[in-house]
Each structure stands twice: as C-alpha cells, then as structure tokens.
Design a protein around this motif. Structure first.
Motif, PDB file in Angstrom:
ATOM      1  N   GLN A   3       0.812  -1.215   0.000  1.00 51.09           N
ATOM      2  CA  GLN A   3       0.000   0.000   0.000  1.00 51.09           C
ATOM      3  C   GLN A   3       0.845   1.264   0.000  1.00 51.09           C
ATOM      4  OE1 GLN A   3      -3.542   0.323  -0.216  1.00 51.09           O
ATOM      5  NE2 GLN A   3      -2.811   2.376  -0.661  1.00 51.09           N
ATOM      6  N   SER A   4       1.901   1.298   0.814  1.00 47.49           N
ATOM      7  CA  SER A   4       2.717   2.510   0.891  1.00 47.49           C
ATOM      8  C   SER A   4       3.478   2.740  -0.412  1.00 47.49           C
ATOM      9  CB  SER A   4       3.692   2.430   2.073  1.00 47.49           C
ATOM     10  OG  SER A   4       4.523   1.288   1.960  1.00 47.49           O
ATOM     11  N   GLN A  52       2.585   1.654  -3.375  1.00 45.06           N
ATOM     12  CA  GLN A  52       1.601   2.005  -4.388  1.00 45.06           C
ATOM     13  C   GLN A  52       1.194   3.469  -4.256  1.00 45.06           C
ATOM     14  OE1 GLN A  52      -3.013   1.109  -5.200  1.00 45.06           O
ATOM     15  NE2 GLN A  52      -1.804  -0.744  -4.929  1.00 45.06           N
ATOM     16  N   SER A  60      -5.689   5.454  -4.875  1.00 40.04           N
ATOM     17  CA  SER A  60      -4.919   4.363  -4.273  1.00 40.04           C
ATOM     18  C   SER A  60      -5.451   4.020  -2.888  1.00 40.04           C
ATOM     19  CB  SER A  60      -3.442   4.755  -4.191  1.00 40.04           C
ATOM     20  OG  SER A  60      -2.688   3.782  -3.492  1.00 40.04           O
ATOM     21  N   LEU A  61      -5.690   5.038  -2.071  1.00 44.34           N
ATOM     22  CA  LEU A  61      -6.126   4.806  -0.696  1.00 44.34           C
ATOM     23  C   LEU A  61      -7.524   4.193  -0.626  1.00 44.34           C
ATOM     24  CD1 LEU A  61      -4.810   8.109   0.929  1.00 44.34           C
ATOM     25  CD2 LEU A  61      -3.915   5.796   1.306  1.00 44.34           C
ATOM     26  N   GLY A  71      -8.746   2.156  -2.804  1.00 40.43           N
ATOM     27  CA  GLY A  71      -8.702   0.764  -3.236  1.00 40.43           C
ATOM     28  C   GLY A  71      -9.163   0.456  -4.643  1.00 40.43           C
TER      29      GLY A  71
END
Length: 369
Positions: free
Chosen positions: A181-182, A184, A298-299, A301
């Motif tokens: 996640q970070s 991305q 991104s956050l 999803g």
C-alpha cells in the motif's frame, strides 16, 4: 544519434498507437461480461468455463477479450517494424513480438525484436541490389527472410534467456510495489504529478509510455493512476469556469465548455490554454491536484485487475470503479479551487495572458487511452 533517438521514439509511439485499440477493445470485451455477472452477484465467471447456459457464453466472450490482451506484444512489435520499414518488415516484427511473449522477454523484448526487424529491412533495401527483373522478389522474399532470420537468431537464441531474466525481475519488483500500500501510494503520487506537469509534453509522455509498457506485462495498476490523472486538469478548468465564473473572461468560459469533453475522454492538453496564463503558479497546482487525486484513488482501493480503459468512463473496467471517480473529482476540485484562488483569468486583454491565442494552441489526441 540524436536524430536516431527522435526517429525511434516516433516508431515506438506508432506501435503504441496501433496497440491501444487492441487493448481498449479487448479490455471492454473482458469487462462487460464481468459487469453483467456482478449485477447478478457473480464475482467470477471461471466456474462457468465448462457447461452451458448464459454464464458459459459470458465466459467464452471474456476469453476472447483475454486472447486479444495476450496479443499486445505481437501487435506492438509488428507495427513498430512497419513504421520503420513498411510492409516487408511487419511479418518479422509480428513474429518477434510473439517470440517475446512466449520466451517471457516481454515488452522490452518486443521492442528490441521490432527494431531488429525494421532496421534490418531498411539496411537490406539500401545495400542489396538485385536485377530490375527481380525487384518484386526483394520485398516478398529477401527482406522478410533477412529480417525473420535475424529475429530468430538474436531473439530466439542469443537474447531470449537474459531478456526473460531482466523482464521477470522487473515485473516482480513492480508487482510487489503494486501490492504494498505505501509503495503504491508513492507510485500514485509520482505518476499523477508527472502526467499533470507538462500536459502532453515529454514528462507526461514518459509516464504514459511507462504505463503502457507495464500494461503489456500484465501490470495494470499504474495505468489506473495515469488514466485518472490525464482527466483531472482539463476537467478542473471546466469545473472552475462554472463554479467561479466571475474569475474567467468570456473567451475562457467558452474554452471551458470544450474541456468537459476533453476531461471526459482524457485529453490533458485541454488545460494548456488556462495553464499558460501563469504557468509558474498553475503548473505546480496542476501537479499537486493530480497527485492528491491519484493518491485518493490508491487509498480508496481502486484496482486494475484487467487493462483499464482511459477517460472518466474507464471506471467500468476498474474494480471499485467508484474510487476512481472519487479520486478524479477530488483532484479536479483541488485544481479548480486553487487555480481560481491564485489566478484571475479575466485579465486576458491587458494582463500577462495577452500573448496567448487559444486558437494557436496545438492539441494532440495521443493521450486518449
């Protein structure tokens, strides 16, 4: 060398230009059956691969789309070679692209194969002289034989293993970034800022070409961010001419009307006439807004599980497409509000924007995905 690199970029862009309709058409053929199935609560059509009935038919249609996606390297290499040396090179280029896929040499291998095919034909045309009575043999036999033979030796024997190793490593590395996640999030910020920085210029094109290269390798997530960022600046100025109408001259309000369409289909260049008013302020604002917008995507999803289609309507090809739409709206609103806070677009006749002739701005359509 400078001229060669310029020509090579042109040939690469030609190949990508021919590849894009394949990607878009195939992606939609994959996406539509999936969307229909989701409407009935079916998350995957894989269980219907065998059997009969409507869902089996949907699975067969989806398979056709995946077949098209699997041809990306083949089409890319074929048309790069065609761009370099016309029809005598296209066969060797198509073969080289197929070999690149089968040996896992990927996008890099396809491009190398295309240049081998194209430039070998170009060399043969220049240096091999046959009697006039045999001129027809040259494009039909001699050039294809030389080009295909070189592709076979160089791509099939010499470079297959090292290119496969390099490509596999790169794909694994970027795939791991997409899963983290970070990482991305950092990718989204960088790609969003790059796309909005020069709106169709070299930085924008670098990000766009990188996204297409990764898409050819089956890594679709970066293109989710790229496609969204392309929409944000033109959409932002269209929104701004409506919500802050008093900050725009009549000419800019008219230009803003066309930006609704440009934002919808994804033509970043629509923001150029506005940005040129005070680029020292507006370029950073464009970059900031697009970076934040892609970060939101991104956050929240949004996922590129299949090759994403460009434009705002591309949300249909993205898992959690609502997040894609929210991110675009957030990025566009940030640009719209900050731009009108910092710049008065009504000064067109007597301010710094007097040198700008909107009709002379060259807008290309290379950003349509």
């Amino acid at each position: 060398m400078k001229q060669f690199l310029k020509d090579a970029k042109g040939h690469l862009m030609t190949g990508i230009g021919y590849m894009l309709p394949l990607i878009i058409g195939a992606s939609l053929v994959v996406a539509i059956p999936k969307l229909i199935a989701l409407c009935f609560g079916i998350t995957s059509l894989d269980p219907y691969a065998d059997g009969t009935g409507i869902w089996h038919i949907m699975k067969l249609i989806e398979n056709v789309g995946w077949t098209g996606i699997g041809m990306v390297n083949t089409v890319l290499a074929g048309f790069i070679a065609y761009s370099i040396a016309d029809k005598p090179a296209i066969g060797a280029g198509l073969i080289g692209g197929a070999v690149a896929s089968s040996t896992y040499a990927g996008f890099l291998g396809a491009v190398i194969a295309a240049f081998i095919a194209g430039y070998s034909v170009k060399w043969a045309k220049k240096h091999i002289k046959l009697p006039e009575s045999m001129n027809s043999v040259m494009p039909l036999v001699v050039c294809p034989l030389i080009a295909t033979g070189l592709v076979a030796v160089i791509m099939g024997v010499i470079l297959a293993t090292p290119l496969a190793a390099i490509n596999t490593w790169l794909v694994k590395w970027i795939s791991s970034m997409c899963q983290n996640q970070s990482s991305q999030l950092v990718m989204a910020l960088i790609l969003g800022a790059m796309i909005a920085s020069d709106m169709g210029g070299p930085i924008n094109k670098s990000a766009w070409m990188a996204g297409n290269a990764l898409m050819a390798e089956g890594i679709y997530q970066p293109n989710v961010f790229i496609n969204a960022a392309i929409c944000m600046p033109p959409l932002a100025y269209a929104i701004a001419t409506v919500i802050r109408k008093n900050r725009f001259s009549e000419a800019f309000r008219e230009t803003g009307k066309s930006n609704w369409a440009m934002g919808f289909v994804g033509i970043t260049e629509g923001a150029i006439p506005f940005t040129l008013v005070k680029p020292q302020f507006l370029i950073p604002i464009n970059m900031f807004g697009a970076a934040v917008g892609t970060a939101v995507i991104s956050l929240l999803g949004a996922k590129g599980d299949i090759p994403p289609v460009g434009g705002i309507y591309g949300f249909v090809s993205i898992t959690n497409g609502w997040a894609y739409l929210v991110g675009i709206l957030v990025g566009a609103l940030i640009i719209a509000l900050l731009a009108t806070l910092v710049v008065d677009f009504t000064e067109g006749d007597e301010g710094e924007s007097e040198d700008i002739d909107v009709d002379e701005i060259e807008i290309t359509f290379e950003d349509i995905k």
